[in-house]
Design a protein around this motif. Structure first.
Motif, PDB file in Angstrom:
ATOM      1  N   GLU A 132      -2.521   4.110  -3.369  1.00 50.25           N
ATOM      2  CA  GLU A 132      -3.140   2.879  -2.556  1.00 50.25           C
ATOM      3  C   GLU A 132      -3.196   3.186  -1.187  1.00 50.25           C
ATOM      4  O   GLU A 132      -4.329   2.480  -0.459  1.00 50.25           O
ATOM      5  CB  GLU A 132      -2.157   1.551  -2.903  1.00 50.25           C
ATOM      6  CG  GLU A 132      -2.676   0.223  -2.189  1.00 50.25           C
ATOM      7  CD  GLU A 132      -4.167  -0.148  -2.746  1.00 50.25           C
ATOM      8  OE1 GLU A 132      -4.872  -0.945  -2.139  1.00 50.25           O
ATOM      9  OE2 GLU A 132      -4.425   0.144  -3.988  1.00 50.25           O
ATOM     10  N   TYR A 133      -2.216   3.920  -0.540  1.00 49.40           N
ATOM     11  CA  TYR A 133      -2.429   3.978   1.042  1.00 49.40           C
ATOM     12  C   TYR A 133      -3.356   4.682   1.435  1.00 49.40           C
ATOM     13  O   TYR A 133      -4.060   4.351   2.535  1.00 49.40           O
ATOM     14  CB  TYR A 133      -1.054   4.940   1.431  1.00 49.40           C
ATOM     15  CG  TYR A 133      -0.922   5.054   2.861  1.00 49.40           C
ATOM     16  CD1 TYR A 133      -0.534   4.217   3.859  1.00 49.40           C
ATOM     17  CD2 TYR A 133      -1.579   6.533   3.396  1.00 49.40           C
ATOM     18  CE1 TYR A 133      -0.645   4.401   5.029  1.00 49.40           C
ATOM     19  CE2 TYR A 133      -1.485   6.417   4.698  1.00 49.40           C
ATOM     20  CZ  TYR A 133      -0.781   5.571   5.695  1.00 49.40           C
ATOM     21  OH  TYR A 133      -1.002   5.632   7.085  1.00 49.40           O
TER      22      TYR A 133
ATOM     23  N   TYR B  75      -4.181  -0.935   7.757  1.00 47.71           N
ATOM     24  CA  TYR B  75      -3.246  -1.850   8.012  1.00 47.71           C
ATOM     25  C   TYR B  75      -2.416  -1.216   9.148  1.00 47.71           C
ATOM     26  O   TYR B  75      -1.868  -2.043   9.946  1.00 47.71           O
ATOM     27  CB  TYR B  75      -2.304  -1.752   6.819  1.00 47.71           C
ATOM     28  CG  TYR B  75      -2.407  -2.688   5.778  1.00 47.71           C
ATOM     29  CD1 TYR B  75      -2.795  -4.067   5.955  1.00 47.71           C
ATOM     30  CD2 TYR B  75      -3.013  -2.095   4.419  1.00 47.71           C
ATOM     31  CE1 TYR B  75      -3.175  -4.685   4.711  1.00 47.71           C
ATOM     32  CE2 TYR B  75      -2.988  -2.787   3.257  1.00 47.71           C
ATOM     33  CZ  TYR B  75      -3.428  -4.367   3.604  1.00 47.71           C
ATOM     34  OH  TYR B  75      -3.783  -5.126   2.476  1.00 47.71           O
TER      35      TYR B  75
ATOM     36  N   SER C 275       0.723  -1.175   0.031  1.00 42.83           N
ATOM     37  CA  SER C 275      -0.042   0.132   0.022  1.00 42.83           C
ATOM     38  C   SER C 275       0.898   1.351  -0.024  1.00 42.83           C
ATOM     39  O   SER C 275       0.357   2.430  -0.318  1.00 42.83           O
ATOM     40  CB  SER C 275      -0.966  -0.135   1.264  1.00 42.83           C
ATOM     41  OG  SER C 275      -0.306   0.558   2.457  1.00 42.83           O
TER      42      SER C 275
ATOM     43  N   TYR D 239      -6.367   4.243   0.355  1.00 36.87           N
ATOM     44  CA  TYR D 239      -7.705   3.339   0.670  1.00 36.87           C
ATOM     45  C   TYR D 239      -7.442   2.103   1.759  1.00 36.87           C
ATOM     46  O   TYR D 239      -8.590   1.931   2.170  1.00 36.87           O
ATOM     47  CB  TYR D 239      -7.871   2.393  -0.879  1.00 36.87           C
ATOM     48  CG  TYR D 239      -8.060   3.106  -1.845  1.00 36.87           C
ATOM     49  CD1 TYR D 239      -9.481   3.789  -2.167  1.00 36.87           C
ATOM     50  CD2 TYR D 239      -6.986   3.474  -2.899  1.00 36.87           C
ATOM     51  CE1 TYR D 239      -9.735   4.547  -3.165  1.00 36.87           C
ATOM     52  CE2 TYR D 239      -7.360   4.225  -4.227  1.00 36.87           C
ATOM     53  CZ  TYR D 239      -8.885   4.767  -4.146  1.00 36.87           C
ATOM     54  OH  TYR D 239      -9.017   5.359  -5.398  1.00 36.87           O
ATOM     55  N   SER D 240      -6.224   1.855   2.080  1.00 33.89           N
ATOM     56  CA  SER D 240      -6.006   0.687   3.034  1.00 33.89           C
ATOM     57  C   SER D 240      -4.939   0.903   4.055  1.00 33.89           C
ATOM     58  O   SER D 240      -4.872   0.143   4.920  1.00 33.89           O
ATOM     59  CB  SER D 240      -5.747  -0.640   2.147  1.00 33.89           C
ATOM     60  OG  SER D 240      -4.717  -0.566   1.473  1.00 33.89           O
ATOM     61  N   GLY D 241      -4.087   2.036   4.010  1.00 35.25           N
ATOM     62  CA  GLY D 241      -2.988   2.220   4.843  1.00 35.25           C
ATOM     63  C   GLY D 241      -3.425   2.305   6.056  1.00 35.25           C
ATOM     64  O   GLY D 241      -2.857   1.700   7.029  1.00 35.25           O
TER      65      GLY D 241
END
Length: 535
Positions: A159-160, A167, A153, A162-164
């Motif tokens: 990408e970070y 995580y 991510s 959306y999901s960082g």
């Protein structure tokens, strides 16, 4: 199995309690002590779960024994037995962690009830510990998957967001900043490329778990899965920047890690390190780490040691500077590589428009022509005009690449190689050698580590830093003596950069074959000193 220690100086009490335990409870192992000292020794040997301790025993009493036993086995559960209804005793027993305070004579029902509660507590604690271990085992299987997702991510554009954050929550990652390190391995490295990357990758797979463990010994790190012959580590950092001294310490630790990985796997390792970034822009640190890995001459290279930074405005300037550096050195392979990187950056519409790209590439071509001219090569090229007339990005790419490759060949035929970092260092030394100067101070001035600077300086100049500095200072001293032979030797020593005249005289004689005084006498007599016998 439950281990129970009974300590009482009365034999009948000890035997009675053992009888009750044997009759009313299963799977218990009982140890008997008739004194506080013996109770401590048995506790140290057998690590009991429960202790029944009489207060009044010869020598060490029950409360003192409990204090010692708790230092051996902090989780032991204790019942205090006594014939004295004394509030102070009861208070001290509870402060020491005793579960209850039982008066003698002891009723069977009372002792059975207390032991049943304690055994139930032990069962509950053991079950909790077992459940925790099961959860930990499952987490250990899942955590690498989460870590890999987190690292991906960080290095995939957009990408970070959306999901960082999710995580980070799963990994309990509280630091707001970090940096990326990319590890690469192969059977030796030639021209910055690893040898036999496929074979080295297969070999490293056998050591994947050990490699991960070794990295975590040196750093708190979140690791990707192996990507061929590479592995990416996201390393948290507590602040938004890394100071010069902190960077040096981190590089030395990374160097030790790389050496240990080489010894473990049996192949050569390199590491490229990016700058500290917020997690949301960690892709910049990743790109920097790749650049450090690709351009680094040593087994560990930090991006600041290369002066190639990948953050927006700086990236453009540094790509341009690096392009001109390899041109100036006459490095054809480096020019081809940097031209590809430069064109990729400019042709990306996020970074510049087509018109801006044309003008920027034209400026680089003109600067390249100026460099060639400075080195004695007359350049008459139509590439600039052709570049402005290009109608497609591909046409621009072809014209620029052809032109810079021709330039670098012309420059290579005219000029020796140079290194801009060392050139800057030499200029700094030239301007400051008469004052207090050290390798560390000079390395800091050009913003690279002393270790890296020392190696680079020797490779580029053919001499080490100390000898180079001494040569400048002795040359300065000779010039001062020639200019005014009557000057005081101490004054010349200080002006040449030596605070100790005696040390200056020794170094001067070592370099020239004569002392400053001897040279002065020769000069006064009108002798020739341009080629003294000591040189």
């Amino acid at each position: 199995m439950y281990k129970i220690l009974i300590a009482d100086d009365e034999g009948i009490v000890r035997e009675s309690l053992k009888f009750i335990i044997d009759k009313d409870f299963n799977d218990c192992e009982v140890y008997l002590a008739k004194s506080g000292r013996q109770a401590i020794e048995l506790a140290e040997e057998h690590r009991p779960d429960i202790a029944l301790l009489d207060i009044q025993m010869p020598g060490i009493n029950g409360l003192s024994a409990l204090r010692e036993i708790r230092s051996i086995e902090p989780h032991i559960r204790a019942l205090i037995l006594t014939a004295f209804d004394n509030f102070d005793y009861a208070k001290e027993a509870l402060e020491l962690g005793a579960t209850d305070y039982i008066m003698k004579p002891i009723e069977r029902k009372k002792i059975t009830e207390e032991l049943t509660k304690l055994i139930h507590d032990i069962d509950m604690e053991r079950q909790k510990r077992k459940d925790d271990l099961n959860i930990r085992e499952k987490m250990e299987a899942v955590v690498p998957i989460i870590e890999n997702g987190f690292v991906l991510s960080l290095i995939i554009q957009n990408e970070y967001g959306y999901s960082g954050t999710q995580y980070r929550s799963l990994l309990n990652l509280t630091e707001e900043y970090g940096f990326i390190t990319v590890f690469e391995w192969g059977e030796g490295f030639e021209k910055e490329a690893p040898g036999n990357p496929v074979g080295a990758s297969v070999r490293a797979q056998k050591f994947a778990a050990q490699m991960s463990g070794q990295i975590r010994i040196f750093f708190k790190a979140y690791l990707s899965d192996m990507m061929g012959n590479k592995l990416i580590a996201a390393i948290p950092w507590t602040s938004a920047d890394m100071g010069y001294t902190e960077r040096l310490r981190m590089i030395e630790r990374m160097r030790s890690l790389v050496t240990s990985l080489k010894e473990m796997v049996g192949v050569d390792f390199k590491a490229g390190i990016g700058s500290v970034q917020p997690w949301s822009t960690m892709i910049d640190s990743y790109q920097e780490a790749l650049n450090a890995l690709r351009h680094g001459m040593r087994k560990v290279t930090h991006i600041d040691d290369l002066m190639v930074r990948n953050d927006a405005a700086k990236q453009q300037a540094n790509l341009r500077r690096t392009m001109l550096e390899v041109l100036r050195r006459g490095d054809e392979a480096g020019t081809r590589r940097e031209a590809e990187m430069l064109l990729a950056w400019y042709m990306d519409t996020r970074n510049s428009t087509e018109a801006d790209a044309q003008m920027a590439l034209l400026e680089i071509l003109l600067e390249g022509c100026r460099i060639a001219s400075e080195q004695g090569k007359s350049v008459q090229s139509q590439a600039g005009k052709e570049l402005l007339q290009a109608s497609t990005p591909e046409e621009m790419r072809q014209i620029f690449t052809t032109a810079v490759l021709q330039l670098v060949r012309d420059i290579a035929a005219q000029a020796p190689k140079q290194n801009s970092v060392i050139q800057l260092a030499k200029e700094y030394i030239q301007n400051n050698f008469t004052s207090e100067l050290s390798l560390e101070k000079t390395a800091q001035q050009v913003n690279i580590s002393p270790y890296y600077f020392s190696k680079l300086f020797k490779e580029e100049t053919g001499t080490n830093f100390s000898d180079y500095l001494t040569g400048l200072r002795i040359q300065k001293a000779r010039e001062l003596l020639r200019k005014d032979p009557d000057r005081n030797i101490k004054e010349i020593s200080i002006e040449a950069g030596y605070s100790n005249p005696n040390y200056f005289s020794r170094i001067f004689k070592k370099c020239t074959g004569m002392t400053p005084t001897e040279l002065r006498d020769i000069l006064k007599s009108g002798g020739d000193t341009e080629h003294p016998s000591g040189e």
